[in-house]
Design an enzyme around this catalytic site. Structure first.
Site, PDB file in Angstrom:
ATOM      1  N   HIS A  64     -15.648  22.472  -0.656  1.00  0.00           N
ATOM      2  CA  HIS A  64     -14.589  21.977  -1.541  1.00  0.00           C
ATOM      3  C   HIS A  64     -15.228  21.299  -2.741  1.00  0.00           C
ATOM      4  O   HIS A  64     -16.416  20.991  -2.742  1.00  0.00           O
ATOM      5  CB  HIS A  64     -13.623  21.050  -0.803  1.00  0.00           C
ATOM      6  CG  HIS A  64     -14.208  19.747  -0.331  1.00  0.00           C
ATOM      7  ND1 HIS A  64     -15.248  19.669   0.579  1.00  0.00           N
ATOM      8  CD2 HIS A  64     -13.876  18.450  -0.623  1.00  0.00           C
ATOM      9  CE1 HIS A  64     -15.511  18.392   0.823  1.00  0.00           C
ATOM     10  NE2 HIS A  64     -14.708  17.640   0.101  1.00  0.00           N
ATOM     11  N   HIS A  66     -15.265  18.368  -4.197  1.00  0.00           N
ATOM     12  CA  HIS A  66     -15.485  16.934  -4.366  1.00  0.00           C
ATOM     13  C   HIS A  66     -16.951  16.775  -4.737  1.00  0.00           C
ATOM     14  O   HIS A  66     -17.813  17.492  -4.205  1.00  0.00           O
ATOM     15  CB  HIS A  66     -15.166  16.165  -3.066  1.00  0.00           C
ATOM     16  CG  HIS A  66     -13.714  15.787  -2.948  1.00  0.00           C
ATOM     17  ND1 HIS A  66     -13.129  15.459  -1.755  1.00  0.00           N
ATOM     18  CD2 HIS A  66     -12.745  15.669  -3.904  1.00  0.00           C
ATOM     19  CE1 HIS A  66     -11.842  15.149  -1.972  1.00  0.00           C
ATOM     20  NE2 HIS A  66     -11.593  15.276  -3.257  1.00  0.00           N
ATOM     21  N   ASP A  68     -19.370  14.889  -4.001  1.00  0.00           N
ATOM     22  CA  ASP A  68     -20.426  14.700  -2.998  1.00  0.00           C
ATOM     23  C   ASP A  68     -20.781  16.015  -2.290  1.00  0.00           C
ATOM     24  O   ASP A  68     -21.683  16.040  -1.453  1.00  0.00           O
ATOM     25  CB  ASP A  68     -20.052  13.599  -1.989  1.00  0.00           C
ATOM     26  CG  ASP A  68     -18.728  13.825  -1.285  1.00  0.00           C
ATOM     27  OD1 ASP A  68     -17.766  14.272  -1.942  1.00  0.00           O
ATOM     28  OD2 ASP A  68     -18.646  13.557  -0.067  1.00  0.00           O
ATOM     29  N   HIS A  69     -20.085  17.100  -2.637  1.00  0.00           N
ATOM     30  CA  HIS A  69     -20.392  18.410  -2.036  1.00  0.00           C
ATOM     31  C   HIS A  69     -20.855  19.435  -3.067  1.00  0.00           C
ATOM     32  O   HIS A  69     -21.240  20.545  -2.692  1.00  0.00           O
ATOM     33  CB  HIS A  69     -19.168  18.944  -1.283  1.00  0.00           C
ATOM     34  CG  HIS A  69     -18.758  18.060  -0.150  1.00  0.00           C
ATOM     35  ND1 HIS A  69     -19.001  18.365   1.172  1.00  0.00           N
ATOM     36  CD2 HIS A  69     -18.164  16.826  -0.158  1.00  0.00           C
ATOM     37  CE1 HIS A  69     -18.554  17.380   1.935  1.00  0.00           C
ATOM     38  NE2 HIS A  69     -18.048  16.428   1.153  1.00  0.00           N
ATOM     39  N   HIS A 143      -7.774  18.621   3.683  1.00  0.00           N
ATOM     40  CA  HIS A 143      -8.401  17.494   3.007  1.00  0.00           C
ATOM     41  C   HIS A 143      -7.557  17.197   1.766  1.00  0.00           C
ATOM     42  O   HIS A 143      -6.529  17.809   1.575  1.00  0.00           O
ATOM     43  CB  HIS A 143      -9.841  17.922   2.678  1.00  0.00           C
ATOM     44  CG  HIS A 143     -10.742  16.826   2.252  1.00  0.00           C
ATOM     45  ND1 HIS A 143     -10.755  15.580   2.824  1.00  0.00           N
ATOM     46  CD2 HIS A 143     -11.705  16.794   1.277  1.00  0.00           C
ATOM     47  CE1 HIS A 143     -11.671  14.838   2.216  1.00  0.00           C
ATOM     48  NE2 HIS A 143     -12.261  15.552   1.278  1.00  0.00           N
ATOM     49  N   ASP A 213     -15.267  18.133   5.192  1.00  0.00           N
ATOM     50  CA  ASP A 213     -14.266  17.070   5.113  1.00  0.00           C
ATOM     51  C   ASP A 213     -12.887  17.575   5.554  1.00  0.00           C
ATOM     52  O   ASP A 213     -12.364  18.538   4.999  1.00  0.00           O
ATOM     53  CB  ASP A 213     -14.161  16.537   3.676  1.00  0.00           C
ATOM     54  CG  ASP A 213     -15.449  15.877   3.218  1.00  0.00           C
ATOM     55  OD1 ASP A 213     -16.457  16.000   3.934  1.00  0.00           O
ATOM     56  OD2 ASP A 213     -15.444  15.251   2.128  1.00  0.00           O
ATOM     57  N   HIS A 271     -21.451  12.810   7.469  1.00  0.00           N
ATOM     58  CA  HIS A 271     -20.526  12.373   6.415  1.00  0.00           C
ATOM     59  C   HIS A 271     -20.063  10.939   6.695  1.00  0.00           C
ATOM     60  O   HIS A 271     -18.874  10.610   6.663  1.00  0.00           O
ATOM     61  CB  HIS A 271     -19.312  13.327   6.305  1.00  0.00           C
ATOM     62  CG  HIS A 271     -18.607  13.251   4.983  1.00  0.00           C
ATOM     63  ND1 HIS A 271     -17.586  12.362   4.743  1.00  0.00           N
ATOM     64  CD2 HIS A 271     -18.782  13.924   3.826  1.00  0.00           C
ATOM     65  CE1 HIS A 271     -17.149  12.513   3.499  1.00  0.00           C
ATOM     66  NE2 HIS A 271     -17.866  13.460   2.919  1.00  0.00           N
TER      67      HIS A 271
HETATM   68 ZN   LIG Z   1     -17.209  14.429   1.167  1.00  0.00          ZN
HETATM   69 ZN   LIG Z   2     -14.144  15.511   0.217  1.00  0.00          ZN
END
Ligand SMILES: [Zn+2]
Ligand SMILES: [Zn+2]
Length: 305
Positions: A64, A66, A68-69, A143, A213, A271
């Site tokens: 996804h 976001h 942090d990914h 998510h 997530d 995570h």
């Molecule tokens: Zn994340």
């Molecule tokens: Zn996320």
């Protein structure tokens, strides 16, 4: 002996940066190729630190959009060009990948000299998306933005040739592969020995499921049923279940419930919320109370699938 099929943890922290962990990124290695799963910031340093190398990266799978990914993705794509990559690279992810990545590919077009092939995947269904000897499917997660998980499965191994049969019928080396692939054996006297008498079934193909997530989804266990290793996010301890539910994340216990219901052999959790400054011991204890064969993801960890 089965082939080396291995998961390497490059990063297993969550969105808020800490000095304890890097954001989400993993690498799977199989038959001399690597498959990158999510690409958090710093991913390219972690690849080097673990001695994994860049040249064997076959494809990238983003769960996804976001940060942090995926914040590590433009940097990695640029580095691959610096390293003189010429082979096209396949990048899979939800449709939002286009909005995120296409303008950057356009902006850096002079410094990315190989072809980046983007593939947009659905986040509401199970779908086979890739097969180069390692088969990859998506499955839906829930998510705050469209998110999918990825299931990686090795090809079905060939059956075993029974040793006593090889000796009894004096089966020559050149014929053995064909028998493993399903052929019968005909003796010089013309007697046909059926394949089923010559072989015994192989082990089931090994599989790995990456559950990125997501809020706790009991039905997920069905979709990852029977896989050997599951990674499942476990952002919070049970005491903070309310935060987990509000933010569409899971607790360690919930991750363990999925692994248990799926009949997995091993669960890797990660995570971690940045709020657990004293480490993840409680997350581990809560998961192990439900599913004993749980381990904590950690940068540098490498596990056999
Ligand atoms: Zn994340
Ligand atoms: Zn996320």
């Amino acid at each position: 002996m089965s082939e080396d099929f291995r998961l390497h943890i490059l990063g297993c922290g969550s969105a808020k940066p800490t000095l304890r962990h890097w954001p989400s990124a993993q690498m799977l290695t199989f038959r001399g190729r690597s498959y990158l799963i999510d690409c958090g910031e710093g991913c390219q340093w972690q690849i080097q630190r673990m001695g994994l190398g860049f040249s064997k990266i076959r494809a990238i799978f983003i769960s996804h959009l976001h940060g942090d990914h995926c914040f590590g993705l433009p940097a990695l794509l640029s580095t691959l060009s610096l390293l003189k990559r010429t082979e096209p690279l396949d990048v899979y992810g939800p449709a939002q990948l286009e909005e995120f990545l296409v303008p950057q590919l356009e902006f850096f077009r002079d410094s990315i000299a190989y072809e980046v092939r983007l593939h947009y995947v659905g986040t509401d269904r199970v779908e086979r998306i890739f097969d180069d000897g390692l088969e990859v499917s998506t499955f839906p997660l829930e998510h705050r933005v469209p998110t999918c998980g990825y299931l990686f499965r090795e090809p079905r191994p060939l059956p075993h040739l029974k040793r006593d049969m090889v000796i009894q019928y004096n089966i020559p080396e050149y014929a053995r592969r064909k028998i493993k692939e399903g052929a019968d054996w005909e003796t010089p006297e013309g007697q046909v020995i059926p394949n089923a008498e010559l072989t015994s079934p192989a082990e089931p193909p090994r599989a790995y499921a990456y559950c990125s997530d997501t809020r706790y989804l009991p039905q997920l266990a069905e979709q990852v049923k029977g896989v050997d290793t599951i990674y499942h996010e476990a952002t919070y301890i049970e005491e903070h279940a309310e935060s987990a539910h509000q933010r569409f994340h899971s607790t360690a216990r919930e991750a363990a419930l999925i692994a248990k219901a799926a009949g997995a052999k091993q669960l890797v959790i990660g995570h971690y919320s940045s709020r657990y400054k004293d480490g993840e011991a409680q997350l581990l204890a809560e998961a192990q109370a439900v599913f004993p064969n749980t381990i904590l993801a950690n940068e540098g960890l490498s596990v056999e699938i």
